[in-house]
Design a protein around this motif. Structure first.
Motif, PDB file in Angstrom:
ATOM      1  N   VAL A   6     -41.325  37.446 -38.108  1.00  0.00           N
ATOM      2  CA  VAL A   6     -41.669  36.031 -38.008  1.00  0.00           C
ATOM      3  C   VAL A   6     -41.930  35.446 -39.394  1.00  0.00           C
ATOM      4  O   VAL A   6     -41.438  34.363 -39.732  1.00  0.00           O
ATOM      5  CB  VAL A   6     -42.898  35.824 -37.092  1.00  0.00           C
ATOM      6  N   VAL A   7     -42.684  36.163 -40.213  1.00  0.00           N
ATOM      7  CA  VAL A   7     -42.988  35.666 -41.555  1.00  0.00           C
ATOM      8  C   VAL A   7     -41.721  35.602 -42.399  1.00  0.00           C
ATOM      9  O   VAL A   7     -41.496  34.640 -43.124  1.00  0.00           O
ATOM     10  CB  VAL A   7     -44.066  36.530 -42.244  1.00  0.00           C
ATOM     11  N   LEU A   8     -40.877  36.616 -42.295  1.00  0.00           N
ATOM     12  CA  LEU A   8     -39.637  36.591 -43.071  1.00  0.00           C
ATOM     13  C   LEU A   8     -38.731  35.434 -42.642  1.00  0.00           C
ATOM     14  O   LEU A   8     -38.096  34.798 -43.469  1.00  0.00           O
ATOM     15  CB  LEU A   8     -38.900  37.927 -42.955  1.00  0.00           C
ATOM     16  N   MET A   9     -38.719  35.125 -41.337  1.00  0.00           N
ATOM     17  CA  MET A   9     -37.940  33.972 -40.876  1.00  0.00           C
ATOM     18  C   MET A   9     -38.515  32.681 -41.452  1.00  0.00           C
ATOM     19  O   MET A   9     -37.770  31.806 -41.884  1.00  0.00           O
ATOM     20  CB  MET A   9     -37.944  33.911 -39.349  1.00  0.00           C
ATOM     21  N   ALA A  10     -39.830  32.568 -41.458  1.00  0.00           N
ATOM     22  CA  ALA A  10     -40.468  31.370 -42.014  1.00  0.00           C
ATOM     23  C   ALA A  10     -40.155  31.249 -43.496  1.00  0.00           C
ATOM     24  O   ALA A  10     -39.859  30.164 -43.994  1.00  0.00           O
ATOM     25  CB  ALA A  10     -41.973  31.423 -41.784  1.00  0.00           C
ATOM     26  N   LEU A  11     -40.211  32.361 -44.189  1.00  0.00           N
ATOM     27  CA  LEU A  11     -39.889  32.355 -45.610  1.00  0.00           C
ATOM     28  C   LEU A  11     -38.448  31.913 -45.833  1.00  0.00           C
ATOM     29  O   LEU A  11     -38.177  31.055 -46.668  1.00  0.00           O
ATOM     30  CB  LEU A  11     -40.111  33.744 -46.205  1.00  0.00           C
ATOM     31  N   ALA A  31     -37.152  41.668 -55.133  1.00  0.00           N
ATOM     32  CA  ALA A  31     -38.205  42.552 -55.632  1.00  0.00           C
ATOM     33  C   ALA A  31     -39.554  41.838 -55.594  1.00  0.00           C
ATOM     34  O   ALA A  31     -40.568  42.425 -55.199  1.00  0.00           O
ATOM     35  CB  ALA A  31     -37.894  43.017 -57.049  1.00  0.00           C
ATOM     36  N   SER A  32     -39.555  40.563 -55.981  1.00  0.00           N
ATOM     37  CA  SER A  32     -40.799  39.782 -55.949  1.00  0.00           C
ATOM     38  C   SER A  32     -41.292  39.607 -54.523  1.00  0.00           C
ATOM     39  O   SER A  32     -42.489  39.716 -54.251  1.00  0.00           O
ATOM     40  CB  SER A  32     -40.585  38.404 -56.580  1.00  0.00           C
ATOM     41  N   VAL A  33     -40.374  39.346 -53.610  1.00  0.00           N
ATOM     42  CA  VAL A  33     -40.751  39.185 -52.203  1.00  0.00           C
ATOM     43  C   VAL A  33     -41.281  40.501 -51.651  1.00  0.00           C
ATOM     44  O   VAL A  33     -42.293  40.529 -50.951  1.00  0.00           O
ATOM     45  CB  VAL A  33     -39.566  38.666 -51.359  1.00  0.00           C
ATOM     46  N   HIS A  34     -40.615  41.595 -51.992  1.00  0.00           N
ATOM     47  CA  HIS A  34     -41.077  42.905 -51.513  1.00  0.00           C
ATOM     48  C   HIS A  34     -42.502  43.181 -51.987  1.00  0.00           C
ATOM     49  O   HIS A  34     -43.344  43.654 -51.217  1.00  0.00           O
ATOM     50  CB  HIS A  34     -40.127  44.004 -51.988  1.00  0.00           C
ATOM     51  N   LYS A  35     -42.775  42.868 -53.227  1.00  0.00           N
ATOM     52  CA  LYS A  35     -44.125  43.065 -53.776  1.00  0.00           C
ATOM     53  C   LYS A  35     -45.137  42.196 -53.020  1.00  0.00           C
ATOM     54  O   LYS A  35     -46.222  42.661 -52.663  1.00  0.00           O
ATOM     55  CB  LYS A  35     -44.132  42.717 -55.264  1.00  0.00           C
ATOM     56  N   ALA A  36     -44.777  40.941 -52.749  1.00  0.00           N
ATOM     57  CA  ALA A  36     -45.676  40.043 -52.024  1.00  0.00           C
ATOM     58  C   ALA A  36     -45.877  40.519 -50.589  1.00  0.00           C
ATOM     59  O   ALA A  36     -46.998  40.478 -50.067  1.00  0.00           O
ATOM     60  CB  ALA A  36     -45.134  38.618 -52.040  1.00  0.00           C
ATOM     61  N   GLN A 123     -46.842  30.843 -48.031  1.00  0.00           N
ATOM     62  CA  GLN A 123     -46.771  30.266 -49.379  1.00  0.00           C
ATOM     63  C   GLN A 123     -46.591  31.346 -50.443  1.00  0.00           C
ATOM     64  O   GLN A 123     -45.813  31.172 -51.391  1.00  0.00           O
ATOM     65  CB  GLN A 123     -48.018  29.437 -49.677  1.00  0.00           C
ATOM     66  N   LYS A 124     -47.314  32.447 -50.294  1.00  0.00           N
ATOM     67  CA  LYS A 124     -47.184  33.545 -51.278  1.00  0.00           C
ATOM     68  C   LYS A 124     -45.766  34.123 -51.263  1.00  0.00           C
ATOM     69  O   LYS A 124     -45.195  34.388 -52.320  1.00  0.00           O
ATOM     70  CB  LYS A 124     -48.189  34.661 -50.973  1.00  0.00           C
ATOM     71  N   LEU A 125     -45.215  34.289 -50.076  1.00  0.00           N
ATOM     72  CA  LEU A 125     -43.859  34.833 -49.974  1.00  0.00           C
ATOM     73  C   LEU A 125     -42.838  33.835 -50.530  1.00  0.00           C
ATOM     74  O   LEU A 125     -41.897  34.228 -51.224  1.00  0.00           O
ATOM     75  CB  LEU A 125     -43.539  35.207 -48.534  1.00  0.00           C
ATOM     76  N   HIS A 126     -43.019  32.577 -50.236  1.00  0.00           N
ATOM     77  CA  HIS A 126     -42.138  31.540 -50.752  1.00  0.00           C
ATOM     78  C   HIS A 126     -42.196  31.513 -52.285  1.00  0.00           C
ATOM     79  O   HIS A 126     -41.164  31.459 -52.957  1.00  0.00           O
ATOM     80  CB  HIS A 126     -42.520  30.186 -50.170  1.00  0.00           C
ATOM     81  N   ALA A 128     -43.041  33.930 -54.251  1.00  0.00           N
ATOM     82  CA  ALA A 128     -42.426  35.157 -54.763  1.00  0.00           C
ATOM     83  C   ALA A 128     -40.907  35.030 -54.802  1.00  0.00           C
ATOM     84  O   ALA A 128     -40.267  35.466 -55.751  1.00  0.00           O
ATOM     85  CB  ALA A 128     -42.850  36.348 -53.927  1.00  0.00           C
ATOM     86  N   ALA A 129     -40.334  34.409 -53.768  1.00  0.00           N
ATOM     87  CA  ALA A 129     -38.881  34.238 -53.728  1.00  0.00           C
ATOM     88  C   ALA A 129     -38.426  33.306 -54.848  1.00  0.00           C
ATOM     89  O   ALA A 129     -37.400  33.540 -55.484  1.00  0.00           O
ATOM     90  CB  ALA A 129     -38.450  33.676 -52.380  1.00  0.00           C
ATOM     91  N   GLN A 130     -39.193  32.255 -55.103  1.00  0.00           N
ATOM     92  CA  GLN A 130     -38.836  31.307 -56.157  1.00  0.00           C
ATOM     93  C   GLN A 130     -39.005  31.918 -57.543  1.00  0.00           C
ATOM     94  O   GLN A 130     -38.260  31.609 -58.454  1.00  0.00           O
ATOM     95  CB  GLN A 130     -39.701  30.051 -56.035  1.00  0.00           C
ATOM     96  N   GLU A 131     -39.992  32.782 -57.666  1.00  0.00           N
ATOM     97  CA  GLU A 131     -40.324  33.405 -58.958  1.00  0.00           C
ATOM     98  C   GLU A 131     -39.167  34.214 -59.521  1.00  0.00           C
ATOM     99  O   GLU A 131     -38.911  34.218 -60.718  1.00  0.00           O
ATOM    100  CB  GLU A 131     -41.532  34.322 -58.723  1.00  0.00           C
ATOM    101  N   GLY A 132     -38.448  34.917 -58.661  1.00  0.00           N
ATOM    102  CA  GLY A 132     -37.397  35.809 -59.130  1.00  0.00           C
ATOM    103  C   GLY A 132     -36.054  35.150 -59.318  1.00  0.00           C
ATOM    104  O   GLY A 132     -35.106  35.797 -59.724  1.00  0.00           O
TER     105      GLY A 132
END
Length: 133
Positions: A6-11, A31-36, A123-126, A128-132
């Motif tokens: 569910v969270v991955l779908m939201a992300l 990698a950033s998303v995996h860490k988050a 928000q943290k996952l989002h 992380a995705a933007q960061e990389g």
């Protein structure tokens, strides 16, 4: 579908605006998303799990949100008052997440606190995705 999916779908929904292809995300994004994801869904120290007044336990930030959503308001009141917020204290002490601590301190009840946690995770996952990218 489990909570993780569910969270991955939201992300994915938040990070893939119309016209943006997933191929525009680099391996660093993943990698950033995996860490988050690891930070939000794992228990860094099982010996420091939160023990709820009803005897249940949880260790991850996501489990906190899940438990808050179904928690009896009286149990929530046992842990949160004008003088204390055991959940915020635990998040700060165990997960060292100052932003979530501040947000939890403003929660009006267990349902509001659950929404705060879920929104924080997304928000943290989002981020992380933007960061990389």
């Amino acid at each position: 579908m489990d909570d993780y999916e569910v969270v991955l779908m939201a992300l994915k929904a938040k990070r893939s605006p119309v016209g943006v292809k997933s191929s525009q995300y680099s391996p660093n994004s993943f990698a950033s998303v995996h860490k988050a994801v690891s930070a939000m869904f794992s228990n860094p120290d099982p010996d420091r799990s939160f023990v709820v007044a009803d005897g249940s336990r949880f260790g991850s930030i996501w489990e906190l949100g899940t438990n808050l959503r179904i928690m009896n308001p009286d149990i929530y009141g046992h842990h949160v008052s004008e003088e204390k917020n055991d959940f915020a204290t635990w998040v700060g002490d165990v997960h060292n997440d100052k932003v979530l601590v501040e947000r939890l301190l403003g929660a009006k009840n267990n349902e509001h606190a659950a929404k705060i946690v879920v929104n924080h995770v997304v928000q943290k996952l989002h981020s992380a995705a933007q960061e990389g990218r």
